[in-house]
Write a protein that holds these residues in place. Sequence first.
Motif, PDB file in Angstrom:
ATOM      1  N   ASP A  95      -9.930  -2.651   0.985  1.00 30.12           N
ATOM      2  CA  ASP A  95     -10.320  -1.251   0.826  1.00 30.12           C
ATOM      3  C   ASP A  95      -9.728  -0.431   1.972  1.00 30.12           C
ATOM      4  O   ASP A  95     -10.011  -0.701   3.143  1.00 30.12           O
ATOM      5  CB  ASP A  95     -11.849  -1.133   0.823  1.00 30.12           C
ATOM      6  N   HIS A  97      -9.969   3.010   2.215  1.00 25.93           N
ATOM      7  CA  HIS A  97     -10.602   4.324   2.377  1.00 25.93           C
ATOM      8  C   HIS A  97     -10.800   4.623   3.853  1.00 25.93           C
ATOM      9  O   HIS A  97     -11.161   3.745   4.636  1.00 25.93           O
ATOM     10  CB  HIS A  97     -11.961   4.379   1.659  1.00 25.93           C
ATOM     11  N   ARG A  98     -10.546   5.874   4.239  1.00 30.67           N
ATOM     12  CA  ARG A  98     -10.730   6.371   5.608  1.00 30.67           C
ATOM     13  C   ARG A  98      -9.830   5.675   6.632  1.00 30.67           C
ATOM     14  O   ARG A  98     -10.164   5.595   7.800  1.00 30.67           O
ATOM     15  CB  ARG A  98     -12.191   6.276   6.037  1.00 30.67           C
ATOM     16  N   HIS A  99      -8.705   5.154   6.194  1.00 28.81           N
ATOM     17  CA  HIS A  99      -7.730   4.556   7.103  1.00 28.81           C
ATOM     18  C   HIS A  99      -6.595   5.547   7.346  1.00 28.81           C
ATOM     19  O   HIS A  99      -6.217   6.306   6.447  1.00 28.81           O
ATOM     20  CB  HIS A  99      -7.121   3.279   6.498  1.00 28.81           C
ATOM     21  N   VAL A 126      -7.662  -1.099  -2.849  1.00 33.20           N
ATOM     22  CA  VAL A 126      -8.274   0.199  -3.149  1.00 33.20           C
ATOM     23  C   VAL A 126      -7.740   1.187  -2.118  1.00 33.20           C
ATOM     24  O   VAL A 126      -8.022   1.078  -0.933  1.00 33.20           O
ATOM     25  CB  VAL A 126      -9.813   0.113  -3.088  1.00 33.20           C
ATOM     26  N   HIS A 127      -6.937   2.138  -2.597  1.00 32.83           N
ATOM     27  CA  HIS A 127      -6.302   3.096  -1.694  1.00 32.83           C
ATOM     28  C   HIS A 127      -6.859   4.500  -1.857  1.00 32.83           C
ATOM     29  O   HIS A 127      -6.640   5.358  -1.017  1.00 32.83           O
ATOM     30  CB  HIS A 127      -4.786   3.120  -1.913  1.00 32.83           C
ATOM     31  N   GLY A 128      -7.584   4.741  -2.914  1.00 27.29           N
ATOM     32  CA  GLY A 128      -8.076   6.088  -3.212  1.00 27.29           C
ATOM     33  C   GLY A 128      -6.966   6.918  -3.836  1.00 27.29           C
ATOM     34  O   GLY A 128      -5.784   6.608  -3.710  1.00 27.29           O
ATOM     35  N   LYS A 129      -7.376   7.975  -4.513  1.00 24.77           N
ATOM     36  CA  LYS A 129      -6.378   8.854  -5.146  1.00 24.77           C
ATOM     37  C   LYS A 129      -5.786   9.826  -4.138  1.00 24.77           C
ATOM     38  O   LYS A 129      -4.668  10.293  -4.301  1.00 24.77           O
ATOM     39  CB  LYS A 129      -7.014   9.616  -6.312  1.00 24.77           C
ATOM     40  N   GLY A 130      -6.555  10.145  -3.111  1.00 25.02           N
ATOM     41  CA  GLY A 130      -6.060  11.083  -2.100  1.00 25.02           C
ATOM     42  C   GLY A 130      -6.059  12.518  -2.573  1.00 25.02           C
ATOM     43  O   GLY A 130      -5.274  13.339  -2.102  1.00 25.02           O
ATOM     44  N   ARG A 132      -8.736  14.554  -2.410  1.00 25.14           N
ATOM     45  CA  ARG A 132      -9.762  15.359  -1.738  1.00 25.14           C
ATOM     46  C   ARG A 132      -9.256  15.980  -0.448  1.00 25.14           C
ATOM     47  O   ARG A 132      -9.985  16.679   0.229  1.00 25.14           O
ATOM     48  CB  ARG A 132     -10.986  14.497  -1.454  1.00 25.14           C
ATOM     49  N   LYS A 143      -1.684   6.347  -0.938  1.00 28.25           N
ATOM     50  CA  LYS A 143      -1.224   5.888  -2.256  1.00 28.25           C
ATOM     51  C   LYS A 143       0.304   5.849  -2.292  1.00 28.25           C
ATOM     52  O   LYS A 143       0.903   4.902  -2.801  1.00 28.25           O
ATOM     53  CB  LYS A 143      -1.770   6.823  -3.346  1.00 28.25           C
ATOM     54  N   GLY A 170      -7.121   4.983  -8.280  1.00 28.36           N
ATOM     55  CA  GLY A 170      -7.351   4.860  -6.840  1.00 28.36           C
ATOM     56  C   GLY A 170      -7.237   3.427  -6.347  1.00 28.36           C
ATOM     57  O   GLY A 170      -7.616   3.123  -5.221  1.00 28.36           O
TER      58      GLY A 170
END
Length: 193
Positions: A95, A97-99, A126-130, A132, A143, A170
């Motif tokens: 995961d 997220h927040r990296h 899991v990289h997120g869609k980015g 936000r 991503k 994501g």
Amino acid sequence: MHEDDEASLFAQEVAGIQQLQTQEVYLGKKGPQVDFDARKQAASIAQEADRNHLSQDYVEKVEPNDVLEFKRSGMQDGVFKRLRQGKYGIEARLDLHRHTVAQAREQVYQFAEDCVRHDIRVAIIVHGKGDRTPDPNDQAMIKSYINKWLRDLDSVMAFHSAQRHHGGLGAVYVLFKKSDKARLENWEKQQKR
């Protein structure tokens, strides 16, 4: 202050300075002879310590809702289709997220190394869609780098954006090469049939 005033001020400051009589220039202490072989060895050790070849330089941007997909030539279409459909069991998960990009670079490289070392064939990142991020220029950065880095890793045979229940756009499924040990075991199993 006028130019004439500056010139006269300068002349006053340098008045009385005399030219040095010696031709010798002192450059500091003369140290021991440089051991270039030791330096070369130290440089190669440092390079070996950071084997991570994943680049943080220019990346071709992808959009938050883009599908990521890649397969190496020679890979069977049926295997890629099963990966795309999420039909393989996921053996490992990372995961991001927040990296930051730098943190993600280290994590992805180490994750791939660990997966190959432990004979993990299918994983999910899991990289997120980015989507936000307030600045549109910064959207989907992780991503975008995932799309680049996974292609640059020789151990990655294929990847594809995940099914909705696994994170959708994501996340990506990643198929790793079989280790030499796993390939040998598979070959031996096939011979016994």
